[in-house]
Design a protein around this motif. Structure first.
Motif, mmCIF file in Angstrom:
data_model
loop_
_atom_site.group_PDB
_atom_site.id
_atom_site.type_symbol
_atom_site.label_atom_id
_atom_site.label_comp_id
_atom_site.label_asym_id
_atom_site.label_seq_id
_atom_site.Cartn_x
_atom_site.Cartn_y
_atom_site.Cartn_z
ATOM 1 N N SER A 275 -67.959 5.457 -40.522
ATOM 2 C CA SER A 275 -66.913 4.616 -40.600
ATOM 3 C C SER A 275 -67.114 3.273 -39.825
ATOM 4 C CB SER A 275 -65.512 5.123 -40.361
ATOM 5 O OG SER A 275 -64.515 3.871 -40.151
ATOM 6 N N PHE B 12 -64.107 8.509 -38.351
ATOM 7 C CA PHE B 12 -63.421 8.834 -39.519
ATOM 8 C C PHE B 12 -62.391 7.878 -40.212
ATOM 9 C CE2 PHE B 12 -65.895 12.532 -39.294
ATOM 10 C CZ PHE B 12 -65.633 13.467 -40.239
ATOM 11 N N GLY B 13 -62.144 7.462 -41.333
ATOM 12 C CA GLY B 13 -61.187 6.674 -41.827
ATOM 13 C C GLY B 13 -61.559 5.206 -41.787
ATOM 14 N N TRP C 182 -62.677 0.069 -45.575
ATOM 15 C CA TRP C 182 -63.410 1.328 -45.850
ATOM 16 C C TRP C 182 -64.971 0.770 -46.003
ATOM 17 C CZ3 TRP C 182 -61.852 6.503 -45.383
ATOM 18 C CH2 TRP C 182 -60.615 6.625 -45.461
ATOM 19 N N ALA D 247 -60.341 11.705 -50.874
ATOM 20 C CA ALA D 247 -60.598 11.035 -49.466
ATOM 21 C C ALA D 247 -59.151 11.521 -48.805
ATOM 22 C CB ALA D 247 -61.114 9.701 -49.666
ATOM 23 N N ASP D 248 -58.005 11.032 -49.542
ATOM 24 C CA ASP D 248 -56.824 10.809 -48.916
ATOM 25 C C ASP D 248 -56.275 12.439 -48.430
ATOM 26 O OD1 ASP D 248 -56.369 8.402 -49.390
ATOM 27 O OD2 ASP D 248 -55.347 8.495 -51.203
ATOM 28 N N GLU E 59 -58.363 15.011 -47.868
ATOM 29 C CA GLU E 59 -59.243 15.208 -46.705
ATOM 30 C C GLU E 59 -58.739 14.647 -45.427
ATOM 31 O OE1 GLU E 59 -63.509 15.913 -49.252
ATOM 32 O OE2 GLU E 59 -63.426 14.698 -47.587
ATOM 33 N N TYR E 60 -58.679 13.181 -45.518
ATOM 34 C CA TYR E 60 -58.194 12.636 -44.265
ATOM 35 C C TYR E 60 -56.788 13.257 -43.542
ATOM 36 C CZ TYR E 60 -57.709 8.719 -40.924
ATOM 37 O OH TYR E 60 -57.426 8.019 -39.763
ATOM 38 N N ASN E 61 -56.069 13.592 -44.562
ATOM 39 C CA ASN E 61 -54.548 14.141 -44.194
ATOM 40 C C ASN E 61 -54.920 15.506 -43.542
ATOM 41 O OD1 ASN E 61 -53.135 11.844 -44.853
ATOM 42 N ND2 ASN E 61 -52.788 12.835 -47.039
ATOM 43 N N THR F 89 -57.504 16.178 -41.670
ATOM 44 C CA THR F 89 -58.086 15.958 -40.608
ATOM 45 C C THR F 89 -56.988 15.495 -39.654
ATOM 46 O OG1 THR F 89 -59.947 15.239 -41.886
ATOM 47 C CG2 THR F 89 -59.845 14.254 -39.446
ATOM 48 N N ASN G 42 -60.045 6.797 -32.812
ATOM 49 C CA ASN G 42 -59.785 5.890 -34.119
ATOM 50 C C ASN G 42 -60.534 4.689 -33.752
ATOM 51 O OD1 ASN G 42 -58.216 7.691 -35.493
ATOM 52 N ND2 ASN G 42 -56.396 7.168 -34.129
#
Length: 334
Positions: free
Chosen positions: A142, A283-284, A291, A312-313, A315-317, A319, A332
């Motif tokens: 990222s 990530f993110g 992005w 993607a959403d 997977e990120y949730n 994580t 972050n």
């Protein structure tokens, strides 16, 4: 009554009171949620002095502190393929072959036999002693890594996992310079140094044939797009991501969302199953919601596009949930 008898009776009464109180305490602690904090406090106090199944203060595999994690995590499924565990169930083989369909696939068993004549058959199940504390950094691509100054922190980990293109030269201050494991597939392959493990994520039998070819004769130059016919990598450090584990990640962790998991999520799941402490970088999106990859100048150029292949959403949730349960630590960036 004599003094010795009175002392014996008094001692018996004290012991009886202690036993009765202890029995009631444990009975109500396990029945009454309002007293759960007592049990939790005792466990925390004990964990402060004992390090559990590994040498870290808190290990990922401590399942009792998160029912959600325990319901998803299955340590019995090995993340890496060996000759011995390469036999796939019919269900797994059909699912795996469906990911990137081949018109005339080669015989899987024969390809696996040839594969383990080229690469070693002893992947990374290493030190399992109670003193071990294997720290791992999963480094995504990222743009939030730009200006983060995470380089030294990333490099301080024992294992450092990167994926796909992931250049480090010129970006060391933000992304570090060390790589111990680089995850890729034929279409995203790059050359590696002699000390880095190449972790191949195979989506089809042809991908296994490609790694054999890329390390030997270089005859395969095309899959569904042109690919590197040869790759610079230490063949004694090549590892294969197990299709069985691949399917487990998709079903158990992603609940079937998307067509299949992204390389980043597969990298994270590998780390969770081989590491004791996991730190996640890159990530993110960046702080502006863009992005893109950290090596790109155009902030809109390399977005995690909505192709329908990955969710993607979701997977990120997942994580974020792992971070919320204190199973991973997320950085972050900027």
């Amino acid at each position: 009554m004599s003094l010795p008898k009175r002392m014996k009776l008094r001692t018996f009464a004290v012991l009886f009171c202690i036993i009765t109180f202890t029995t009631l305490l444990f009975t109500y602690t396990f029945r009454d949620p309002s007293l759960y904090f007592l049990k939790h406090a005792f466990r925390l106090s004990d964990n402060f002095f004992t390090k559990g199944p590994c040498g870290c203060r808190q290990c990922i595999t401590e399942l009792d502190d998160s029912l959600w994690f325990a319901e998803h995590f299955n340590q019995s499924i090995h993340p890496l393929m060996t000759k011995e565990n390469s036999v796939l169930s019919d269900e797994t083989f059909k699912w795996w072959q469906w990911l990137q369909s081949e018109r005339q696939p080669a015989n899987f068993s024969e390809v696996v036999e040839e594969l383990f004549q080229v690469i070693p058959n002893d992947p990374l199940y290493m030190d399992a002693s109670p003193e071990r504390c294997r720290t791992c950094a999963v480094v995504g691509n990222s743009g939030n890594l730009k200006g983060s100054h995470y380089g030294k922190l990333i490099d301080s980990n024992e294992f450092i996992l990167r994926m796909n293109q992931a250049p480090t030269a010129g970006f060391e201050e933000d992304v570090g310079s060390r790589t111990t494991h680089h995850l890729m597939y034929p279409e995203s392959a790059i050359d590696l140094d002699n000390n880095t493990h190449l972790v191949l994520i195979p989506f089809k039998i042809l991908d296994l044939q490609w790694i054999i070819s890329a390390l030997t004769k270089g005859t395969i130059k095309y899959t569904y797009v042109p690919v590197m016919s040869r790759i610079k990598a230490n063949k004694d450090k090549v590892l294969i991501y197990s299709p069985t584990f691949f399917k487990y990640v998709y079903e158990s962790w992603l609940d079937g969302h998307g067509r299949y998991p992204s390389t980043g999520f597969l990298s994270l799941m590998l780390a969770i199953h081989i590491c004791d402490e996991v730190s996640v970088f890159g990530f993110g999106s960046d702080k502006y919601g863009n992005w893109h990859h950290y090596w790109e100048e155009n902030l809109l150029a390399g977005a995690f596009r909505q192709t329908g292949v990955h969710d993607a959403d979701y997977e990120y949730n997942i994580t974020l949930a792992l971070a919320d349960k204190h199973k991973i630590q997320m950085f972050n960036g900027s």
